[in-house]
Design a protein around this motif. Structure first.
Motif, short mmCIF file in Angstrom:
data_model
loop_
_atom_site.label_atom_id
_atom_site.label_comp_id
_atom_site.label_asym_id
_atom_site.label_seq_id
_atom_site.Cartn_x
_atom_site.Cartn_y
_atom_site.Cartn_z
N SER A 29 0.96 -1.27 -0.11
CA SER A 29 -0.02 0.01 0.18
C SER A 29 0.85 1.20 0.05
N THR A 30 0.63 2.25 -0.90
CA THR A 30 1.16 3.49 -0.70
C THR A 30 0.29 4.66 -0.18
N ARG A 31 -0.67 4.19 0.33
CA ARG A 31 -1.76 5.16 1.04
C ARG A 31 -0.64 5.88 1.91
N ILE A 60 3.08 -3.43 -13.26
CA ILE A 60 3.40 -3.64 -11.72
C ILE A 60 3.71 -2.52 -10.95
N ASP A 61 2.81 -2.44 -9.78
CA ASP A 61 2.76 -1.20 -9.07
C ASP A 61 3.91 -1.30 -7.87
N THR A 62 5.14 -0.83 -8.38
CA THR A 62 6.34 -0.93 -7.39
C THR A 62 7.10 0.17 -7.39
N ASP A 110 5.77 3.32 -11.33
CA ASP A 110 6.76 3.78 -10.17
C ASP A 110 6.49 4.83 -9.54
N ILE A 111 5.98 4.83 -8.56
CA ILE A 111 5.51 6.16 -7.65
C ILE A 111 6.81 6.99 -7.40
N ASN A 112 8.13 6.25 -7.51
CA ASN A 112 9.30 7.02 -7.33
C ASN A 112 10.13 7.53 -8.66
N VAL A 116 6.81 2.69 -18.84
CA VAL A 116 6.82 3.00 -17.31
C VAL A 116 5.99 4.37 -17.10
N CYS A 117 5.58 4.26 -16.06
CA CYS A 117 4.76 5.43 -15.59
C CYS A 117 5.61 6.21 -14.43
N LEU A 118 5.98 7.51 -14.78
CA LEU A 118 7.06 8.22 -13.72
C LEU A 118 5.88 9.21 -13.00
N MET A 119 5.98 8.98 -11.84
CA MET A 119 4.86 9.82 -11.02
C MET A 119 5.74 10.56 -10.14
N HIS A 120 4.96 11.85 -9.77
CA HIS A 120 5.69 12.76 -8.91
C HIS A 120 5.30 12.46 -7.47
N GLY A 168 0.56 12.55 -9.48
CA GLY A 168 0.68 12.04 -8.30
C GLY A 168 -0.50 12.50 -7.28
N PHE A 169 -1.64 12.65 -7.75
CA PHE A 169 -2.64 13.11 -6.91
C PHE A 169 -2.58 12.48 -5.42
N GLY A 170 -2.52 13.37 -4.42
CA GLY A 170 -2.67 13.04 -3.20
C GLY A 170 -1.00 12.50 -2.54
N PHE A 171 -0.10 12.38 -3.29
CA PHE A 171 1.39 12.20 -2.78
C PHE A 171 2.14 13.33 -2.72
N GLY A 172 1.73 13.91 -1.20
CA GLY A 172 2.59 14.87 -0.66
C GLY A 172 1.85 16.05 -1.20
N VAL A 215 -0.29 11.20 -20.21
CA VAL A 215 -0.57 11.50 -18.88
C VAL A 215 -1.52 10.57 -18.16
N LEU A 216 -1.25 10.15 -17.00
CA LEU A 216 -1.83 9.19 -16.27
C LEU A 216 -2.55 9.90 -15.11
N ALA A 217 -3.90 9.90 -14.80
CA ALA A 217 -4.41 10.51 -13.73
C ALA A 217 -4.95 9.40 -12.76
N GLY A 218 -4.42 9.54 -11.32
CA GLY A 218 -5.07 8.55 -10.55
C GLY A 218 -5.83 9.07 -9.44
N LEU A 219 -7.01 9.49 -9.59
CA LEU A 219 -7.96 10.11 -8.45
C LEU A 219 -8.72 9.43 -7.74
N VAL A 261 -6.41 6.49 -17.18
CA VAL A 261 -7.23 6.94 -15.94
C VAL A 261 -6.85 5.60 -15.10
N ARG A 262 -6.44 5.84 -13.71
CA ARG A 262 -6.14 4.61 -12.91
C ARG A 262 -7.57 4.52 -11.79
N VAL A 263 -7.93 3.51 -11.90
CA VAL A 263 -9.51 3.48 -11.25
C VAL A 263 -9.76 2.23 -10.43
C1 9MG Z 1 0.05 3.17 -6.68
N1 9MG Z 1 -0.64 4.35 -7.04
C2 9MG Z 1 -1.69 4.97 -6.06
N2 9MG Z 1 -2.05 6.10 -6.37
C3 9MG Z 1 -1.36 6.47 -7.53
C4 9MG Z 1 -1.44 7.39 -8.71
O1 9MG Z 1 -2.10 8.39 -8.34
N3 9MG Z 1 -1.21 7.16 -9.76
C5 9MG Z 1 0.03 6.06 -10.24
N4 9MG Z 1 0.73 6.03 -11.08
N5 9MG Z 1 0.26 4.90 -9.00
C6 9MG Z 1 -0.55 4.99 -7.92
#
Ligand code: 9MG
Length: 276
Positions: free
Chosen positions: A61-63, A94-96, A115-117, A135-139, A186-190, A213-217, A253-255
């Motif tokens: 979990s990355t919550r 793979i979400d890692t 990769d959230i990193n 690869v998905c590069l997330m902020h 990276g919605f919600g990540f910091g 662009v990928l959006a995860g809301l 969109v990631r749902v």
């Molecule tokens: C793993 N994860 C959780 N939330 C996410 C988001 O908004 N984007 C991406 N790429 N991964 C997420």
């Protein structure tokens, strides 16, 4: 715009849907020996049946506030699910953020690394560069344990965009072709609610980066803050957010709620032209 994703090639003239499958102890276990694996595979097959184009499998979990798991624990969770889905008709992601998990997941047949990193770990960069996967590069700002304590930006859209441009450049320099790269604010990540709203309002600016662009809301706390609903009752807010993201340039969109999102996008597709 095209996305090259292992053996899959996505024509992103229409938005596509990434379905979320979390393989964590609280997600699917019925207490049985194969509870995680069987439950996660059944759930993924259901999301495929509902119209998912990509299945994103995560074992940690990355919550905000989530505790880390070891490499071995994460592998034990995700590899059997990847193997169970290898012959399915859709791309597997793979979400890692762990290089070792990426390496083994790629060997097991995934088509994408989420990769959230943003491949800031050199071994993660190498693992993707040496493969054909997307690869998905997330902020994110900070890490999942502490990131919501004090998010701080002068201009969140500008800073996130600057970071993602630098990560695209680093990925290309490492040998990852542009056609394999997706970015995500990276919605919600910091981010505070105001930061998230600014990013969504100005999402179209991320198209200037020249990659999809990928959006995860989906079900995120920002939607809870706005709607007053707990996570189990955020589907309507999630659909609204996915549609707004697509309208503002998101290609993926990631749902969690694949069927409802796919239906909503059918209506959007019927009245829209190609994504600008
Ligand atoms: C793993 N994860 C959780 N939330 C996410 C988001 O908004 N984007 C991406 N790429 N991964 C997420």
């Amino acid at each position: 715009m095209q996305l090259s994703c292992g053996s899959f090639q996505f024509d992103l003239s229409r938005p596509i849907v990434m379905g979320i499958v979390n393989v964590t102890p609280d997600s699917f276990s019925d207490g049985g020996l194969h509870g995680h694996r069987d439950g996660a595979i059944a759930h993924a097959l259901q999301l495929i049946n509902e119209g998912a184009d990509i299945i994103d499998i995560g074992g940690e979990s990355t919550r905000p506030g989530a505790s880390p798991v070891s490499v071995q624990e994460e592998l034990d969770r995700v590899l059997p699910v990847i193997e169970g889905l290898r012959d399915s008709s859709v791309a597997i992601s793979i979400d890692t953020f762990k290089p070792e998990v990426m390496i083994q997941a790629i060997a097991a047949g995934v088509h994408m690394v989420n990769d959230i990193n943003a491949l800031q770990d050199a071994q993660a960069m190498k693992a993707v560069a040496q493969s054909r996967v997307a690869v998905c590069l997330m902020h994110k700002q900070g890490n999942p344990l502490t990131m919501q304590l004090l998010p701080d930006y002068t201009d969140v859209v500008d800073e996130v965009s600057h970071f993602l441009r630098a990560r695209i450049n680093a990925a290309e320099a490492a040998g990852i072709e542009r056609q394999r790269i997706v970015v995500d604010p990276g919605f919600g990540f910091g981010k505070t609610l105001e930061h998230n709203l600014a990013l969504l309002r100005e999402l179209i600016k991320f198209k200037e980066l020249g990659v999809p662009v990928l959006a995860g809301l989906s079900r995120k706390s920002m939607l809870g803050a706005l709607s007053g609903q707990d996570a189990q009752h955020r589907m309507p807010a999630s659909i609204a957010a996915a549609l707004i993201a697509v309208q503002r340039g998101a290609s993926i969109v990631r749902v969690h709620d694949v069927r409802a999102t796919v239906d909503a996008l059918k209506i959007w597709n019927a009245i829209s032209g190609e994504i600008q």
